[in-house]
Design an enzyme around this catalytic site. Structure first.
Site, PDB file in Angstrom:
ATOM      1  N   LYS A   1      20.898  30.255 -32.226  1.00 36.91           N
ATOM      2  CA  LYS A   1      19.535  30.662 -32.632  1.00 36.91           C
ATOM      3  C   LYS A   1      18.649  30.811 -31.399  1.00 36.91           C
ATOM      4  O   LYS A   1      19.002  30.332 -30.310  1.00 36.91           O
ATOM      5  CB  LYS A   1      18.952  29.603 -33.576  1.00 36.91           C
TER       6      LYS A   1
ATOM      7  N   TYR B   1      -7.212  31.651 -10.587  1.00 34.96           N
ATOM      8  CA  TYR B   1      -8.251  31.704 -11.624  1.00 34.96           C
ATOM      9  C   TYR B   1      -9.023  30.393 -11.727  1.00 34.96           C
ATOM     10  O   TYR B   1      -8.440  29.304 -11.646  1.00 34.96           O
ATOM     11  CB  TYR B   1      -7.629  32.002 -12.985  1.00 34.96           C
TER      12      TYR B   1
HETATM   13  C1  LIG Z   1      19.233  23.665 -33.971  1.00 29.06           C
HETATM   14  C2  LIG Z   1      20.148  22.969 -34.917  1.00 29.06           C
HETATM   15  C3  LIG Z   1      21.363  22.409 -34.481  1.00 29.06           C
HETATM   16  C4  LIG Z   1      21.762  22.342 -33.017  1.00 29.06           C
HETATM   17  O1  LIG Z   1      21.242  21.168 -32.429  1.00 29.06           O
HETATM   18  P1  LIG Z   1      21.615  20.764 -30.909  1.00 29.06           P
HETATM   19  O2  LIG Z   1      20.897  19.471 -30.709  1.00 29.06           O
HETATM   20  O3  LIG Z   1      21.078  21.847 -30.052  1.00 29.06           O
HETATM   21  O4  LIG Z   1      23.094  20.651 -30.846  1.00 29.06           O
HETATM   22  C5  LIG Z   1      22.237  21.901 -35.430  1.00 29.06           C
HETATM   23  N1  LIG Z   1      21.899  21.889 -36.746  1.00 29.06           N
HETATM   24  C6  LIG Z   1      20.722  22.381 -37.192  1.00 29.06           C
HETATM   25  C7  LIG Z   1      20.420  22.321 -38.653  1.00 29.06           C
HETATM   26  C8  LIG Z   1      19.801  22.919 -36.300  1.00 29.06           C
HETATM   27  O5  LIG Z   1      18.626  23.380 -36.751  1.00 29.06           O
END
Ligand SMILES: *Cc1c(COP(=O)(O)O)cnc(C)c1O
Length: 368
Positions: free
Chosen positions: A38, A264
């Site tokens: 993701k 800035y």
């Molecule tokens: C993002 C996510 C993961 C991955 O978690 P990590 O700590 O990056 O391994 C796994 N399960 C769900 C439901 C997630 O939202």
């Protein structure tokens, strides 16, 4: 690797392979591996990462939103893709692209069944998400009876997996809480399997769950951050390799006299003769304004250079008074040595946030 001539994110696919194999070495041989890609594979490049992991034989992918899954399908990814957080609005697209929804509430389940039926589906794979204490998304154990009434009637869908998510798997102080989440998930899995008459795939562990709770691997694990080189713990970090190096370059050097201001709102005023370097990376690239005013730092020719003044949209200025360097020299924002975790901790943030903030306008360069 050649020196950077502009701001780039280098991605080391050999490191990715190493991390994949390291996580795999923690699993039983028949435990499936779901790779979480993701948010552009944690700020790197979801398509390239997914293609490479597919070639290594990963079993599943997960994305958060439907469009992220669509992008992977458009790039030719064939492996099953779990969409962790879809909305009913997305269900038609989701079915068209053979993406598999996380069903996290009765409302979502009703909607999905209706749309699957409308689209003449049979046994469309769905994944039931249960809440065991994170209280973010998921069906509650008390809803099992209502879930099963709907499921038994619906021929359009098939429960491919049951899953849940741990709230504090990286936190040793929350061990009792985590063990309770695991226990609760086992109870839910048993009840649901009895109702369904078969045992779907079960999964509960993210990266830290994989490392810290071998008893919670079940039939599949979901690893994200470890693939990108972080284990949320010094011990595991040592065995993993950050895959991404964010590099930039010195555009221009200035020398400030005592009393001169920088940037800035004149946020920095020189108290001594100060040499500064201006770099082509700013908050629009993912370097939040919070890193300004000496919180964050980069490395130039092996030396630490603090960000001074306010972070601009497309630039930061760093203090190079005691660093021997020239215009055109390479700058490391984060990488295997000066890690994203290291830089993020300077503003009490975490590797996940800094990595995923890496803007899409930065060019990605891959090494195999
Ligand atoms: C993002 C996510 C993961 C991955 O978690 P990590 O700590 O990056 O391994 C796994 N399960 C769900 C439901 C997630 O939202």
């Amino acid at each position: 690797m050649p020196k950077a001539e502009e701001t780039i994110l280098e991605i080391d696919l050999k490191a990715l392979k190493h991390n994949f194999e390291f996580v795999k070495s923690k699993l039983k041989s028949d435990t499936k591996f779901l790779a979480v890609v993701k948010a552009f594979a944690y700020g790197s490049d979801a398509v390239e990462i997914a293609k490479y992991l597919e070639s290594l034989g990963v079993d599943y992918f997960a994305v958060a939103y439907t469009d992220e899954g669509v992008a992977l399908r458009e790039a030719g990814i064939q492996t099953p893709i779990l969409v962790l957080h879809p909305q009913p609005k997305n269900f038609k697209t989701l079915i068209k692209r053979r993406l598999e929804p996380s069903i996290y509430s009765l409302r979502v389940m009703e909607n999905f069944i209706a749309i699957a039926k409308e689209n003449k589906q049979k046994d469309y794979p769905i994944h039931l998400k249960f809440n065991t204490g994170l209280n973010r998304l998921g069906l509650n154990e008390t809803e099992i009876n209502s879930v099963s009434t709907q499921l038994i009637l619906a021929e359009s869908i098939k429960v491919e997996s049951l899953f849940s998510h741990l709230a504090a798997s990286e936190d040793e102080n929350e061990r009792a809480f985590t063990l309770n989440q695991i226990k609760q998930f086992k109870t839910i899995a048993k009840k649901m399997s009895n109702i369904l008459g078969y045992e779907p795939v079960l999964h509960q562990s993210n990266t830290s769950g994989i490392f810290n709770y071998p008893d919670a691997h079940f039939n599949m694990v979901r690893s994200g951050i470890a693939l990108y080189g972080f284990g949320n713990d010094a011990k595991f970090n040592r065995s993993l390799k950050p895959i991404a190096t964010l590099k930039t370059i010195i555009s221009q050097i200035h020398t400030l006299k005592k009393g001169d201001s920088l940037g800035y709102n004149r946020a920095f005023i020189a108290t001594n003769l100060t040499k500064t370097a201006t770099l082509p990376i700013g908050h629009a690239d993912g370097i939040s304004r919070q890193y300004g005013n000496k919180k964050g730092f980069v490395f130039i020719n092996g030396k630490k250079a603090h960000i001074i003044g306010n972070v601009c949209m497309d630039m930061i200025m760093v203090d190079i008074t005691n660093i021997s360097c020239q215009e055109g020299d390479e700058v490391i924002v984060f990488g295997p040595h000066h890690t994203a975790e290291n830089l993020a901790s300077s503003i009490h943030s975490i590797s996940y946030e800094l990595l995923t903030n890496t803007s899409q306008r930065i060019k990605r360069v891959f090494y195999r």
